[in-house]
Design an enzyme around this catalytic site. Structure first.
Site, mmCIF file in Angstrom:
data_model
loop_
_atom_site.group_PDB
_atom_site.id
_atom_site.type_symbol
_atom_site.label_atom_id
_atom_site.label_comp_id
_atom_site.label_asym_id
_atom_site.label_seq_id
_atom_site.Cartn_x
_atom_site.Cartn_y
_atom_site.Cartn_z
ATOM 1 N N ARG A 161 0.378 6.628 7.122
ATOM 2 C CA ARG A 161 0.177 6.786 5.413
ATOM 3 C C ARG A 161 -0.029 8.109 4.993
ATOM 4 N NH1 ARG A 161 2.095 1.532 3.733
ATOM 5 N NH2 ARG A 161 1.037 -0.451 4.944
ATOM 6 N N ASP B 111 4.297 3.781 6.603
ATOM 7 C CA ASP B 111 3.357 3.711 7.640
ATOM 8 C C ASP B 111 4.312 2.973 9.023
ATOM 9 O OD1 ASP B 111 4.009 0.670 6.584
ATOM 10 O OD2 ASP B 111 2.877 0.075 8.187
ATOM 11 N N LYS C 83 0.596 -1.225 0.030
ATOM 12 C CA LYS C 83 0.196 0.141 0.049
ATOM 13 C C LYS C 83 0.902 1.345 -0.023
ATOM 14 C CE LYS C 83 -1.866 -1.859 3.411
ATOM 15 N NZ LYS C 83 -2.581 -2.875 4.447
ATOM 16 N N GLY C 84 2.064 1.107 0.403
ATOM 17 C CA GLY C 84 3.110 2.212 0.446
ATOM 18 C C GLY C 84 2.998 3.257 -0.712
ATOM 19 N N LYS D 67 16.728 5.113 1.551
ATOM 20 C CA LYS D 67 17.503 4.968 2.746
ATOM 21 C C LYS D 67 18.743 4.197 2.386
ATOM 22 C CE LYS D 67 14.802 4.207 6.516
ATOM 23 N NZ LYS D 67 14.054 3.206 7.555
ATOM 24 N N ASP E 188 14.866 0.328 1.239
ATOM 25 C CA ASP E 188 15.516 0.241 2.627
ATOM 26 C C ASP E 188 16.659 -0.572 2.253
ATOM 27 O OD1 ASP E 188 15.965 0.604 5.226
ATOM 28 O OD2 ASP E 188 14.805 -1.073 5.577
ATOM 29 N N PHE F 188 13.521 5.717 11.214
ATOM 30 C CA PHE F 188 12.158 5.248 10.783
ATOM 31 C C PHE F 188 11.283 6.285 10.426
ATOM 32 C CE2 PHE F 188 8.135 3.155 10.867
ATOM 33 C CZ PHE F 188 8.412 2.072 10.085
ATOM 34 N N GLU G 196 7.670 2.733 -5.848
ATOM 35 C CA GLU G 196 7.840 2.494 -4.535
ATOM 36 C C GLU G 196 7.764 3.502 -3.706
ATOM 37 O OE1 GLU G 196 7.257 0.551 -2.171
ATOM 38 O OE2 GLU G 196 8.330 -1.373 -2.007
ATOM 39 N N ASP G 197 7.507 3.357 -2.316
ATOM 40 C CA ASP G 197 7.667 4.649 -1.451
ATOM 41 C C ASP G 197 8.867 4.667 -0.988
ATOM 42 O OD1 ASP G 197 7.670 2.059 -0.128
ATOM 43 O OD2 ASP G 197 5.775 2.719 1.429
HETATM 44 P P1 IMP Z 1 13.268 -3.209 2.043
HETATM 45 O O1 IMP Z 1 13.101 -4.728 1.274
HETATM 46 O O2 IMP Z 1 14.015 -3.489 3.118
HETATM 47 O O3 IMP Z 1 14.019 -2.284 0.885
HETATM 48 O O4 IMP Z 1 12.000 -2.759 2.260
HETATM 49 C C1 IMP Z 1 11.116 -2.255 1.687
HETATM 50 C C2 IMP Z 1 9.656 -1.894 2.256
HETATM 51 O O5 IMP Z 1 10.157 -2.034 3.885
HETATM 52 C C3 IMP Z 1 9.342 -0.487 2.014
HETATM 53 O O6 IMP Z 1 8.596 -0.645 0.847
HETATM 54 C C4 IMP Z 1 8.537 -0.361 3.327
HETATM 55 O O7 IMP Z 1 7.141 -0.726 3.230
HETATM 56 C C5 IMP Z 1 9.256 -0.838 4.546
HETATM 57 N N1 IMP Z 1 10.159 0.357 5.199
HETATM 58 C C6 IMP Z 1 11.449 0.468 5.093
HETATM 59 N N2 IMP Z 1 11.797 1.321 5.730
HETATM 60 C C7 IMP Z 1 10.951 1.978 6.355
HETATM 61 C C8 IMP Z 1 10.425 3.201 7.146
HETATM 62 O O8 IMP Z 1 11.465 4.072 7.534
HETATM 63 N N3 IMP Z 1 9.101 3.654 7.284
HETATM 64 C C9 IMP Z 1 8.263 2.764 6.925
HETATM 65 N N4 IMP Z 1 8.538 1.623 6.138
HETATM 66 C C10 IMP Z 1 9.506 1.262 5.787
HETATM 67 MG MG MG Z 2 6.569 -0.581 0.729
#
Ligand code: IMP
Ligand code: MG
Length: 183
Positions: A167, A161, A45-46, A133, A105, A154, A101-102
Site C-alpha cells: 500500500r 494492497d 484502508k485502501g 478498472k 473494480d 492486479f 476510494e482507492d
Molecule cells: P469492487 O467491489 O469489486 O469494486 O472492489 C473494490 C475493492 O476491491 C477495492 O476497494 C480494493 O480494495 C479491492 N481491489 C479491486 N481490484 C484490486 C486490485 O487490482 N488491487 C488491489 N485491490 C483491488
Molecule cells: Mg478499497
C-alpha cells in the site's frame, strides 16, 4: 524504493502523475462544492494515501470521516451484501458526502455503500475514485470523479494492497508473478 521495487513488474502511473491528477480533481471538487457542507468519507484502508492527498487539494472547509467495509460478492447472485466493520463517527444528515476510494473494480462495494449512506439522509452522496478498472464492472455505479482508468490487471501501490502489503508504494504498479507464488 529499493526494497519494494524488487517486486514490481511495471509502473503503470508514477507518483508525479498521480499528484498532478489529484490536484486537478481537488480543484474541480473545490468548484463543485463551494458553499456546501462537504464531508469526505474515506473507505479504509485502501483510500488512505488518496484521501490524504485529495483533502489537501480541496480549498474548502470540509470534514473527514472513515469507514471500514467488506463486501461479499458472488458471481451467481447479482446483489451481494456489505458488512460495516467500522462505521462513521458522525451523522451525515443534510451533509454532502463524497466517498473516497482507492479503486473501483466490479463496483459491488460502492453499489451497496452509496444507497446505505443515502438512506441516512445525506443531502448528496457522490464518489471520488482514484483508479477505475472499468472492464471489470458488474454494477452500474456512477462515479463523479475518476483519477485514472487502469487495465484489468492486479494493481498495487498508492493504497492498493496485495495480502495487505505494498500500500505504501508511491506509484501504481503491477507485481512480478513470483510474488504471488511465494510461500
Ligand atoms: P469492487 O467491489 O469489486 O469494486 O472492489 C473494490 C475493492 O476491491 C477495492 O476497494 C480494493 O480494495 C479491492 N481491489 C479491486 N481490484 C484490486 C486490485 O487490482 N488491487 C488491489 N485491490 C483491488
Ligand atoms: Mg478499497
Amino acid at each position: 524504493m529499493k526494497n519494494l521495487d524488487k517486486d514490481v513488474e511495471k509502473v503503470l502511473i508514477d507518483a508525479v502523475k498521480i499528484q498532478e491528477r489529484v490536484c486537478e480533481m481537488g480543484a474541480q471538487i473545490t468548484k463543485d462544492y463551494e458553499g456546501r457542507e462537504l464531508v469526505l468519507v474515506g473507505v479504509l484502508k485502501g483510500a488512505m494515501p488518496f484521501l490524504c492527498d485529495l483533502m489537501r487539494a480541496i480549498d474548502l472547509p470540509l470534514t473527514i470521516d472513515t469507514m471500514v467495509v467488506s463486501s461479499y460478492g458472488n458471481d451467481t447472485v447479482s446483489s451481494g451484501s456489505i458488512h460495516i466493520r467500522k462505521d462513521l463517527d458522525k451523522e451525515i444528515q443534510g451533509k454532502n458526502v463524497l466517498v473516497v476510494e482507492d479503486i473501483i473494480d466490479t463496483g459491488i462495494t460502492l453499489s451497496l455503500l452509496v444507497p446505505l449512506l443515502k438512506k441516512r439522509g445525506a443531502a448528496s452522496v457522490e464518489l471520488a475514485v482514484c483508479l477505475n478498472k472499468k472492464e471489470r464492472r458488474e454494477k452500474n455505479v456512477s462515479v463523479k470523479y475518476v483519477g485514472f482508468d487502469v487495465p484489468d490487471e492486479f494493481i498495487v501501490g498508492y493504497g492498493c494492497d496485495y495480502a495487505e502489503k505494498y500500500r505504501n508504494l508511491p506509484a501504481v504498479c503491477t507485481l512480478k508473478s513470483k510474488v504471488y507464488t511465494r510461500t
